[in-house]
Design a protein around this motif. Structure first.
Motif, PDB file in Angstrom:
ATOM      1  N   GLU A 131       0.831  -1.208   0.000  1.00 48.90           N
ATOM      2  CA  GLU A 131       0.000   0.000   0.000  1.00 48.90           C
ATOM      3  C   GLU A 131       0.864   1.256   0.000  1.00 48.90           C
ATOM      4  OE1 GLU A 131      -3.375   2.398  -0.090  1.00 48.90           O
ATOM      5  OE2 GLU A 131      -3.033   0.290  -0.580  1.00 48.90           O
ATOM      6  N   ASP A 132       1.970   1.247   0.763  1.00 49.26           N
ATOM      7  CA  ASP A 132       2.905   2.373   0.715  1.00 49.26           C
ATOM      8  C   ASP A 132       3.468   2.552  -0.690  1.00 49.26           C
ATOM      9  OD1 ASP A 132       2.571   2.802   3.412  1.00 49.26           O
ATOM     10  OD2 ASP A 132       4.477   1.899   4.007  1.00 49.26           O
ATOM     11  N   ALA A 133       3.816   1.447  -1.319  1.00 51.77           N
ATOM     12  CA  ALA A 133       4.356   1.508  -2.680  1.00 51.77           C
ATOM     13  C   ALA A 133       3.322   2.059  -3.646  1.00 51.77           C
ATOM     14  CB  ALA A 133       4.819   0.120  -3.119  1.00 51.77           C
ATOM     15  N   ARG A 134       2.063   1.692  -3.432  1.00 53.07           N
ATOM     16  CA  ARG A 134       0.990   2.206  -4.290  1.00 53.07           C
ATOM     17  C   ARG A 134       0.856   3.710  -4.132  1.00 53.07           C
ATOM     18  NH1 ARG A 134      -3.451   5.090  -3.499  1.00 53.07           N
ATOM     19  NH2 ARG A 134      -3.863   3.921  -1.587  1.00 53.07           N
ATOM     20  N   LEU A 135       0.935   4.203  -2.885  1.00 49.45           N
ATOM     21  CA  LEU A 135       0.876   5.648  -2.647  1.00 49.45           C
ATOM     22  C   LEU A 135       2.033   6.358  -3.346  1.00 49.45           C
ATOM     23  CD1 LEU A 135      -0.084   5.788   1.140  1.00 49.45           C
ATOM     24  CD2 LEU A 135      -1.435   6.703  -0.748  1.00 49.45           C
ATOM     25  N   ALA A 136       3.215   5.755  -3.268  1.00 47.97           N
ATOM     26  CA  ALA A 136       4.382   6.348  -3.919  1.00 47.97           C
ATOM     27  C   ALA A 136       4.207   6.393  -5.428  1.00 47.97           C
ATOM     28  CB  ALA A 136       5.638   5.559  -3.556  1.00 47.97           C
ATOM     29  N   MET A 137       3.653   5.331  -5.991  1.00 46.77           N
ATOM     30  CA  MET A 137       3.441   5.300  -7.433  1.00 46.77           C
ATOM     31  C   MET A 137       2.375   6.305  -7.853  1.00 46.77           C
ATOM     32  SD  MET A 137       2.799   2.008  -9.905  1.00 46.77           S
ATOM     33  CE  MET A 137       4.501   1.460  -9.797  1.00 46.77           C
ATOM     34  N   ASP A 138       1.320   6.416  -7.059  1.00 48.14           N
ATOM     35  CA  ASP A 138       0.283   7.408  -7.353  1.00 48.14           C
ATOM     36  C   ASP A 138       0.846   8.822  -7.332  1.00 48.14           C
ATOM     37  OD1 ASP A 138      -1.631   5.462  -7.646  1.00 48.14           O
ATOM     38  OD2 ASP A 138      -2.553   5.756  -5.683  1.00 48.14           O
ATOM     39  N   ALA A 139       1.812   9.056  -6.443  1.00 51.08           N
ATOM     40  CA  ALA A 139       2.402  10.388  -6.321  1.00 51.08           C
ATOM     41  C   ALA A 139       3.432  10.673  -7.405  1.00 51.08           C
ATOM     42  CB  ALA A 139       3.053  10.550  -4.947  1.00 51.08           C
ATOM     43  N   ASP A 140       3.760   9.677  -8.238  1.00 50.47           N
ATOM     44  CA  ASP A 140       4.694   9.825  -9.358  1.00 50.47           C
ATOM     45  C   ASP A 140       6.136  10.024  -8.901  1.00 50.47           C
ATOM     46  OD1 ASP A 140       5.284   9.811 -12.082  1.00 50.47           O
ATOM     47  OD2 ASP A 140       5.199  12.001 -12.237  1.00 50.47           O
ATOM     48  N   VAL A 141       6.501   9.422  -7.745  1.00 50.97           N
ATOM     49  CA  VAL A 141       7.909   9.472  -7.351  1.00 50.97           C
ATOM     50  C   VAL A 141       8.722   8.591  -8.294  1.00 50.97           C
ATOM     51  CG1 VAL A 141       7.286   9.866  -4.938  1.00 50.97           C
ATOM     52  CG2 VAL A 141       7.801   7.555  -5.709  1.00 50.97           C
ATOM     53  N   ASP A 142      10.003   8.885  -8.398  1.00 56.61           N
ATOM     54  CA  ASP A 142      10.864   8.165  -9.335  1.00 56.61           C
ATOM     55  C   ASP A 142      11.512   6.935  -8.700  1.00 56.61           C
ATOM     56  OD1 ASP A 142      10.797  10.327 -11.487  1.00 56.61           O
ATOM     57  OD2 ASP A 142      11.539  11.428  -9.746  1.00 56.61           O
ATOM     58  N   LEU A 143      11.916   7.089  -7.442  1.00 54.97           N
ATOM     59  CA  LEU A 143      12.697   6.054  -6.762  1.00 54.97           C
ATOM     60  C   LEU A 143      12.059   5.731  -5.412  1.00 54.97           C
ATOM     61  CD1 LEU A 143      16.165   7.756  -7.363  1.00 54.97           C
ATOM     62  CD2 LEU A 143      15.145   5.956  -8.762  1.00 54.97           C
ATOM     63  N   VAL A 144      12.184   4.486  -4.999  1.00 59.76           N
ATOM     64  CA  VAL A 144      11.627   4.064  -3.712  1.00 59.76           C
ATOM     65  C   VAL A 144      12.646   3.219  -2.958  1.00 59.76           C
ATOM     66  CG1 VAL A 144       9.165   4.178  -4.223  1.00 59.76           C
ATOM     67  CG2 VAL A 144      10.467   2.169  -4.925  1.00 59.76           C
ATOM     68  N   GLN A 145      12.502   3.247  -1.632  1.00 62.35           N
ATOM     69  CA  GLN A 145      13.427   2.535  -0.763  1.00 62.35           C
ATOM     70  C   GLN A 145      12.673   2.142   0.496  1.00 62.35           C
ATOM     71  OE1 GLN A 145      16.696   5.021   0.400  1.00 62.35           O
ATOM     72  NE2 GLN A 145      17.643   3.502   1.731  1.00 62.35           N
ATOM     73  N   GLY A 146      12.868   0.917   0.962  1.00 60.59           N
ATOM     74  CA  GLY A 146      12.205   0.511   2.186  1.00 60.59           C
ATOM     75  C   GLY A 146      12.148  -0.989   2.337  1.00 60.59           C
ATOM     76  N   PHE A 147      11.641  -1.427   3.494  1.00 57.87           N
ATOM     77  CA  PHE A 147      11.613  -2.848   3.799  1.00 57.87           C
ATOM     78  C   PHE A 147      10.733  -3.635   2.837  1.00 57.87           C
ATOM     79  CE2 PHE A 147      12.527  -1.873   8.555  1.00 57.87           C
ATOM     80  CZ  PHE A 147      13.842  -1.588   8.216  1.00 57.87           C
TER      81      PHE A 147
END
Length: 433
Positions: A246-262
């Motif tokens: 769900e966090d990843a989905r929020l990040a994708m909806d926000a159009d961020v380029d890069l993600v990092q996390g557990f």
């Protein structure tokens, strides 16, 4: 090299230890003083992958220091280093950690990934402005086998508010070919003016923004707008602290380029051997596609009655019927705010039409904005798009209405009446938690 222990001996790579001594001089002596004060510690590297949504694979790794005591027990780095009060000693320790990370990263032969290195803000400013020290640091990195264009230095943003020399340090560091990542943006002294001035290649958004977006659609929209503005500033955006799909989905909806996390990987000594598409990211893309399809269906279902009602108002309007009568079907719909007419210059024509029960939840604090008078709305997307495509219904994205400072959506359509262009508009509530 797994690590360098406190007494100055590296059991896995004596050559690198010798290089450190040659490059920085008296390393063993300085380390001895540190050992005498704090005990014997073993340092090692842990790397957390940083993924690109479009590429669906790791494009970088953040290096994190791990500390063990002489019995092999883990020690929090902050606790281990908190007594290092002498600035020269801080500089040495910071440099040692970075060189250790570079060596451990290069030895795993990942040719197309960035290495993200945290650097103490005071050390960054001091080192970058000392030409000799900066040249020596670049030489050390090159000798360890890593070109500087694969280095990303992470510096916290708050130092910019406190140190006037920071911008000069940024330019000096950038001249070496490395990239700069501004960490923890979105809290404390965060300021877009600083982003414009130093132009970081990457901005790392603080995890608190993600936490606030989890339960609020409005905050999720604010996050997306922040990302869009950072893109306009010329920076890629990295969102850290992704712990779930769900966090990843929020990040994708926000159009961020890069993600990092557990959700994508815990820090580990070894880099990930991922030559293909990440299954975790592929799952996020599938969820994203499904959600976007559902959102489009929900969006259209909600707007359909308003679109139909506004279209039906055109005929009675062209026949000269009053606005409130022509738009009666629109105004009876749950959530309707008002209807109004604009001329070819975006000025309001005649009085607005509101639901029979009157405007909902009128806030007396915004009464100065209630009377339209000679207001012009020619800048608004609902006006511009309508006059560009006469006869076609247009729908805006949710935005803040000046009518009571509420979120709304406007449906509009341009038409000709007696040789004059008119734009019919209808506002509806778009409440967001």
């Amino acid at each position: 090299m797994d690590g360098i222990n406190g007494d100055g001996h590296d059991g896995s790579n004596v050559e690198v230890e010798a290089m450190l001594q040659a490059l920085y001089g008296a390393i063993s002596e300085e380390r001895g003083r540190w050992v005498a004060r704090h005990g014997v510690y073993r340092l090692s590297s842990a790397f957390q992958p940083i993924y690109s949504f479009p590429h669906r694979r790791p494009v970088g790794y953040e290096a994190l220091i791990r500390v063990e005591d002489d019995r092999g027990r883990p020690i929090a780095p902050v606790a281990a280093f908190e007594g290092v009060g002498d600035f020269d000693e801080q500089v040495w320790l910071d440099r040692l950690c970075r060189l250790l990370h570079v060596h451990n990263f290069v030895s795993q032969r990942q040719p197309d990934c960035w290495l993200f290195l945290n650097i103490h803000p005071a050390v960054f400013v001091h080192a970058a402005l000392q030409v000799r020290m900066l040249a020596r640091a670049v030489e050390a990195v090159h000798q360890l086998g890593l070109p500087t264009h694969r280095l990303v230095f992470e510096v916290t943003e708050d130092v910019m508010a406190r140190d006037e020399a920071f911008e000069g340090a940024v330019e000096a560091a950038r001249a070496t070919g490395c990239l700069l990542a501004l960490d923890d943006f979105g809290v404390g002294h965060s300021n877009f003016d600083r982003i414009w001035r130093i132009r970081p290649e990457i901005v790392k958004l603080d995890r608190s923004l993600l936490l606030r977006s989890r339960g609020s659609r409005r905050m999720a929209r604010v996050l997306a707008q922040m990302v869009a503005l950072l893109h306009e500033c010329g920076s890629m955006v990295l969102l850290e602290g992704i712990e779930s799909v769900e966090d990843a989905r929020l990040a994708m909806d926000a159009d961020v380029d890069l993600v990092q996390g557990f959700a994508f990987g815990h820090p580990a000594p070894s880099l990930r051997d991922e030559r293909g598409v990440s299954p975790e990211l592929e799952g996020v893309w599938s969820l994203f596609n499904e959600r976007q399809a559902q959102l489009r269906r929900d969006y259209q279902d909600r707007l359909l009655p308003f679109r139909t009602a506004l279209a039906l108002a055109l005929q009675p309007l062209t026949q000269g019927r009053p606005l409130v009568e022509a738009c009666s079907a629109f105004l009876r719909l749950d959530g309707a705010q008002m209807c109004f007419l604009l001329d070819e210059d975006g000025r309001e024509v005649g009085p607005r039409a509101v639901p029979a029960e009157g405007p909902a939840d009128t806030d007396p604090r915004f009464l100065p904005m209630e009377r339209a008078g000679d207001a012009r709305w020619a800048r608004r997307p609902y006006f511009r798009r309508a006059i560009e495509t006469v006869g076609e219904l247009q729908v805006t994205r949710p935005y803040l209405s000046l009518h009571g400072a509420r979120m709304c959506v406007t449906v509009s359509v341009a038409y000709w009446q007696d040789g004059r262009l008119r734009v019919l508009c209808g506002d509806l509530d778009w409440d967001e938690a």
